[in-house]
Structures are given as C-alpha cells and as structure tokens.
Design a protein around this motif. Structure first.
Motif, short mmCIF file in Angstrom:
data_model
loop_
_atom_site.label_atom_id
_atom_site.label_comp_id
_atom_site.label_asym_id
_atom_site.label_seq_id
_atom_site.Cartn_x
_atom_site.Cartn_y
_atom_site.Cartn_z
N LEU A 394 0.84 -1.20 0.00
CA LEU A 394 0.00 0.00 0.00
C LEU A 394 0.87 1.25 0.00
O LEU A 394 0.63 2.20 -0.74
N GLN A 395 1.90 1.25 0.84
CA GLN A 395 2.78 2.41 0.92
C GLN A 395 3.52 2.64 -0.39
O GLN A 395 3.77 3.78 -0.78
N GLY A 398 2.00 5.07 -2.57
CA GLY A 398 1.82 6.46 -2.15
C GLY A 398 0.97 6.66 -0.92
O GLY A 398 0.85 7.76 -0.40
N VAL A 399 0.34 5.58 -0.45
CA VAL A 399 -0.52 5.68 0.73
C VAL A 399 0.36 5.75 1.98
O VAL A 399 1.29 4.95 2.13
N SER A 400 0.08 6.68 2.88
CA SER A 400 0.93 6.84 4.07
C SER A 400 0.83 5.61 4.96
O SER A 400 -0.15 4.86 4.90
N ALA A 401 1.84 5.45 5.81
CA ALA A 401 1.85 4.31 6.72
C ALA A 401 0.58 4.30 7.56
O ALA A 401 -0.04 3.25 7.77
N GLN A 403 -2.35 5.66 6.93
CA GLN A 403 -3.55 5.33 6.17
C GLN A 403 -3.56 3.85 5.78
O GLN A 403 -4.62 3.22 5.74
#
Ligand code: ATP
Ligand code: MG
Lengths: 447, 251
Positions: A394-395, A398-401, A403
C-alpha cells in the motif's frame, strides 16, 4: 411492587452464602423459580479457576461483593439515552433502565400487532404462564453460578414471542442501560425469545452504562428458541463503560431448517466473558456465529462458544475476530460437539486476531469432540500484527503508513460487518466500529 | 539531471550482504533492463529502491531526481514518482482496488500540491487506463489481487502504474506468468508510458519481453554486482549463451 432484591450476603464464600432473591411479581411459579436458582447457587457457587472452562477468565473481579443491586430504576431522560437509541433508525425499541422496563422510553408503535412482547413484571396471566413454561429451559441455572445468580436475582426481564409465519418488519432493539449510582452496582438483564416456526426477526440487544466512574457488573442471561424454518438474527452490542464488567450466558435452541445467526460485538467493559451455546437440535438447522472484539488498554474479552450438533445435516459457521491494542487480552474458545446422530455435519470455525501492539495477547483454542464418522469439521486461527507485505504494498503506491494501517484494520473488521444480514443493523454497527477505531487513533475509512 | 543515480550501493538482509556495490544511472527517456541468475539480487535492488523495511543499506548512495532516495519513506518515494511493479504482488482481502487506487492517486496529488480527484474524474481516468490494458471493470470492485490469477496480478500492477503516472517505473519480472497475448497487452501499456522524461527499469529473465519493450541498456547482475553492461544485443547474447561465459569477463 414493594418487594425488592437485597444484595448477596457479604459472605462470598464459594460454596454458600444466603442469597436474597428478586421479586416474584405475585406469581408463585416465579417465587419457586427464584428459590430453586438460589439453592442452585448455594450448591454450585462461583466457578473456580481450577475449572477448565474458567481458567482463563480472571474471576476475582466478578466475585467481589461490593456490587449492590438496584432497588428501582434511576431517573433518566430520553436525551440521556439518545446516543444509545436506535429508534431514529426505525428500530422498534424496548428500554430497560437499571434492569427495569421503561414503557415511557420505549418505542413500540406497530409492534404489538405483530408479536407479543412483555416485560416479566407486566406479563398477565396467559403470558406469564408462557414465560413460566420456557424460562430456564435452554439455560438451566445449574450451568454456572452466574446463570444461577441471574435467575435468582433479575429485577425484570424481556419476553418476545414471535408467532408462526410472522416477519417482523423492522429490527427490535432491546436497550439495557444503567444509570449513575455513585457506587458499584450489578444488574441482571434477562431475555427470553421465542421465534415460532417460519417467523423472521432481527433482534439487537445493547448493554451500556451511563456512569463511567463506578463499575457496573452486568450479568446477562438470554434464552432463545428458533422454531422450525424460522430465521433469526441476534446481535449483541456490549458497549459498557470502561470500568464495567460483563458476564453473559446465552443459550439458543435451533429447530429443524431454522437459520440462526448471531453477532457478539465487544467494545466496552474492562472484563467480558461470553458463553454462547447453540444447540442444533433437528436436521437442517443452521447456525452462524460471528464475533467482533475491539479492545485496548487493559480490556479483556473471553468468548466461549459451544456448537452442539445433535442431529444430521446441520451446517454451522463461526467467525470470531479480535482487534487488540494496548495491553488488551482476548480468548476464544470454540467447542464443536458432534453427537453420534449428527452425520453430515458441516462445521467451519475461524478465529482471527490482529494485534495492534506488542503487548496485546490472544489465546485461541478450538475444541472438537466428534462422535459421528461422516462429518466435515474445520477450524483455523491466526494471530498476528498487521501484515508487513501488505503495508509495504500500500505504501509503495503512495498511501501513508498511517492510512495503510487504517485500511488494513478496517478491512479486518469489515469482514465481520459484511456478514451482518440486516442492512440497517450493519449500517449502525459500522458507525460503532468507526467510533471504536477512532478511539484507537485509526483514521476513518469507508471501504 | 539523471532520474536515478545509484553509486556503490551495498545492502544486506538479515546480516547477509546481498548488494555488493551497484552503480546505475538512468537518464530521462532511457529504458534499462537488468538480467541475471536467480538469487543474484535483482528483486533486492528493486526493494531497496522502493524502500522496503528490513533491507539495510550499508554503503553507497541513491539519488532520485536529485533527492536522497534513501532518506524517504516508501510512500514518499511513490509520491516523488517511483513505482515498483512487484514480482509477487500481495493479496489484500477486504480492500477494494478502486478505493485503494483512489487513495493512492489522491495521496500523490496532495503531495504534489495538486487538487484531489473527485469520484467522476477518477472514474474517467481509470476507465481509460483499463481500456489500454484490456482489463475488465469488475476488477475495480474486487479486493486487491485477491483470487487474481498470476497473469491478472501482473496486469493489475501495470494498470496501477499507468494510473499513477510515475517518473521511474521499476518492473520486477512483470513478464513471468503472462500468456503470449497478455505479454503484448502489458508491453503496449508500458510502451505507452515511454517518453522523453520517464525512466524505466525492467528486471527480466527473458529476451522475449525485450522484443516488445526494447531497452537502451542491458545490465547483468550477478552476486550483487553489475558485472557487464551493454545495449540490447547483450540480451540476445545472454539468451544464446547463458551466464556462464561472463565468469571470465568479470574476473
Ligand atoms: N528477506 C530476505 N531474507 C533472507 N534472504 C533474502 C531476503 N530477501 C532476499 N534474500 C536473499 O537474497 C538473495 C537475492 O534475492 P533476490 O530476490 O534479490 O534475487 P533475484 O535476483 O530477484 O532472484 P530471482 O531471479 O529468482 O527473482 C537470495 O539469495 C535471497 O534468498
Ligand atoms: Mg526476483
């Protein structure tokens, strides 16, 4: 009614202790029922830590003697319970305050044309006879001391009788709320639900405390009979205050071709112990037992289930999930009993725990007892932190840790929410889950 | 300025040194291919560049568009424009592809100071890219990679890559598991991304993919080091001769 319950004697010695019984509402059968339960308690006492079924549950907090029974319902306004009410979502609602039925706070317009519902105290002749007939059958007081205490001491109870072929158009919410008492109290919610053949209903029971400064010990007993071909969804929401203690004995009898589904939502209380036993009594009875626990701090939730397959061709499904943060501890003990006549049993049990901290712990134990030879029983359990591979995936997009953690946590809980059959119930429980997760500082996600 | 500039990169996993001094520069518009025997460190290099935990960089530097890549978290790297298409994409039950991809698109847009896409614009964007990769819309409503076939997972990776529009695309064995037709479709998707400003790094075992996506440079990674670099003809040579003959070259 002038007669009120007196507290259990200060003598909490396991084996004895004179026990004051609750009111009999002028009904000899109830006086007898109470006396028998008090005797049973005197005989069985509290469970002990050496008892295999109880060795994981800390008993000391549940057997303290500083809890007082509540002689009469505390004053409470509609506003004070508005946050617990589901009437605005269109549910029928029966409200019990401190264990006593409140007609004024209940919302039952239209319900009486469909089913019979009574509080024990208010039940008249024929209705009372019916309660007398079924009460204590599925849940004998002898199963453990807490069930006996409930039987001896409940201040009131709820009886729902859903006639044959009736479909209750909206879910029925039974709200058990306790008010502020400025000292530790105990309540004994008691429910008896009889769904006749081919009936359909969704029943939600909520347990909540308005006082968060003093512990409330809620000792529940619920008995359910699901008649032939009936469809019953029974949802329990335990959202007591964080100091609260919650003990529940629930027993369900499922007749042939009936479909029973339950959900145990454990959100509040410092200590929760759920005993749910489901008796698949006739061929083609079906049971689905789900559970979702969200705990943090020093909360502890013990879920014990028994699926008793008595006859052939009964499928059962079990999915219990726990999200544990802080020092939370969880136990899942699921017993599947397949009796000799229960050929073609198809039973699947799954327990999954997600540990959101290093100090959270989970203990999962399946117990299979199989006396038939042509059966399919599977069980599995997983316990662990969020999956690193999934987080990284997920990260890496681009998704933050933070989120990514929220996404995975919601997905974990969502699995249980998706299984709730009634859409209105699913919707409000999703809100409860989001609230619980926000208390764990997990950002909202709408998957 | 180079898109990626890696100098003397050493990395280890669980106390074992895997990368033993990698030098690699990718300029805008270039397509590089990395080939090499199993276990030589290709995926490790990709992982280190994408910022996977547990891979400890012990020496060397990596600059990405002039920034210190090694200083950034995985999500920051993605927001800066790095994309890794995984060799083994993980399944994530319960998280729908569409929800996740929208979150990713908007996280990147936010990072770049661009306004977030609303549902309509997002739908338009993904519809267009799904067409390009000949993907069925139903994939969007399914959980990420859950129950996808091997080839579908790879295709989904390239689909996400085209949606996220990165400046550096790293493809780790995207061709493995793809059938002949899918290989063409996926290659078209990658070629559509090929332009003057983008860099592409392809890890592969087979010359076949490089017939569709023709590289400017081919490198051979062996035992944690690039032991030979050349143009696309090197891939043909490797296909014909294997890796054995390089032993002497490297020494
Ligand atoms: N997390 C890890 N823990 C232990 N060893 C690892 C880990 N990741 C990689 N390795 C080891 O590092 C070496 C290089 O692995 P890597 O996956 O980078 O190889 P590769 O070149 O991608 O191989 P392949 O062509 O088979 O994909 C291997 O020996 C592998 O076992
Ligand atoms: Mg690899």
């Amino acid at each position: 009614m002038t007669q009120t319950a007196r507290p259990i004697s200060a003598d909490t010695d396991n084996s004895s202790g004179p026990l004051a019984v609750g009111p009999d509402f002028g009904r000899p059968w109830l006086a007898e029922f109470r006396q028998a339960a008090a005797k049973t308690f005197a005989r069985v006492g509290y469970p002990s830590a050496t008892d295999e079924d109880w060795r994981y549950t800390p008993l000391a907090p549940l057997t303290q003697n500083h809890f007082r029974t509540i002689p009469a319902a505390g004053a409470v306004s509609r506003d004070a319970i508005a946050h617990l009410s589901l009437a605005s979502r269109g549910f029928y609602e029966l409200v019990f305050v401190d264990g006593y039925f409140s007609a004024a706070l209940s919302q039952t317009t239209g319900l009486s044309g469909l089913i019979e519902f009574h509080n024990f105290q208010g039940a008249a002749g024929g209705e009372s006879d019916r309660i007398a007939k079924y009460l204590g059958h599925e849940l004998p007081s002898g199963i453990n001391g807490f069930a006996a205490l409930n039987a001896a001491s409940f201040s009131d109870g709820v009886f729902l009788y859903i006639p044959a072929g009736v479909t209750v158009d909206k879910p029925i919410h039974i709200l058990w709320a306790t008010t502020r008492h400025n000292h530790p109290v105990m309540v004994y919610p008691r429910g008896l639900i009889y769904a006749c053949s081919q009936s359909r209903a969704v029943i939600v029971q909520t347990y909540a405390d308005l006082d968060s400064d003093h512990p409330v010990f809620t000792n529940v007993a619920t008995e359910v009979i699901a008649g032939r071909g009936s469809h019953l969804e029974l949802i329990k929401i335990q959202r007591q205050a964080l100091l609260g203690l919650h003990m529940a004995n629930e027993a369900v009898h499922v007749h042939g071709s009936a479909t029973f589904q339950s959900l145990a939502m454990n959100l509040g209380a410092v200590l929760t112990r759920n005993n749910l036993s489901v008796h698949l009594a006739e061929p083609f009875a079906q049971a689905t037992l789900n559970g979702l626990t969200i705990s943090a701090g020093s909360q502890r939730v013990d879920n014990h289930t028994l699926l008793d397959h008595a006859r052939e061709n009964c499928p059962s499904h079990e999915l219990y999930k726990s999200l544990l943060a802080g020092n939370a501890a969880g136990v899942f003990r699921g017993k599947i009993l397949v009796r000799p006549d229960a050929q073609k049993t198809d039973s699947k049990q799954t327990s999954k725990a997600m540990l959101l901290s290093d100090s959270a712990v989970m203990n999962s134990q399946p117990q299979l007892e199989i006396y038939a030879n042509d059966v399919k029983c599977t069980h599995g359990s997983t316990t662990g932190p969020l999956d690193d591979e999934q987080l990284f995936y997920l990260q890496s997009r681009g998704v933050s840790a933070q989120q990514a953690q929220a996404l995975l946590t919601y997905a974990f809980a969502g699995d249980v929410l998706d299984r709730i059959i009634d859409p209105a119930a699913r919707e409000f429980i999703s809100v409860l889950v989001a609230e619980a997760l926000s208390r764990l500082h997990i950002a909202p996600v709408e998957l | 300025m180079a898109i990626l500039d890696v100098k003397n990169l050493h990395a280890r996993v669980q106390n074992r040194e895997i990368l033993k001094g990698i030098d690699l520069t990718i300029n805008p518009g270039e397509v590089h291919a990395i080939m090499g025997p199993n276990g030589s460190g290709k995926s490790t290099l990709a992982s280190v560049l994408a910022g996977r935990e547990n891979y400890e960089v012990t020496a060397g530097t990596a600059e990405f568009n002039g920034k210190d890549l090694l200083d950034l978290s995985p999500d920051e790297r993605a927001c800066e424009g790095l994309f890794l298409a995984f060799q083994y994409p993980v399944e994530i039950p319960g998280v729908s592809t569409s929800y996740f991809l929208k979150a990713a698109v908007n996280a990147i847009r936010k990072y770049r100071g661009e306004p977030e896409l609303d549902a309509m614009d997002f739908l338009k964007l993904i519809k267009e890219k799904m067409k390009l990769l000949e993907m069925d819309q139903s994939f969007m409503n399914r959980s990420i990679n859950e129950g996808f076939s091997g080839g579908e997972k790879k295709r989904n990776e390239i689909f996400q890559m085209t949606v996220l529009d990165p400046s550096l695309c790293i493809l780790d064995e995207t061709d493995s598991g793809l059938d002949i037709d899918a290989l063409k479709v996926v290659s078209q998707g990658v070629n559509a991304l090929r332009n003057k400003s983008r860099g592409i790094l392809i890890v592969t075992h087979y010359q076949r993919l490089l017939e569709y996506i023709v590289p400017d440079f081919v490198h051979v990674l062996r035992d944690g080091k690039i032991i030979k670099s050349g143009d696309k003809s090197l891939a043909l040579e490797l296909e014909a001769k294997g890796y054995g003959w390089l032993e002497t070259v490297a020494a």
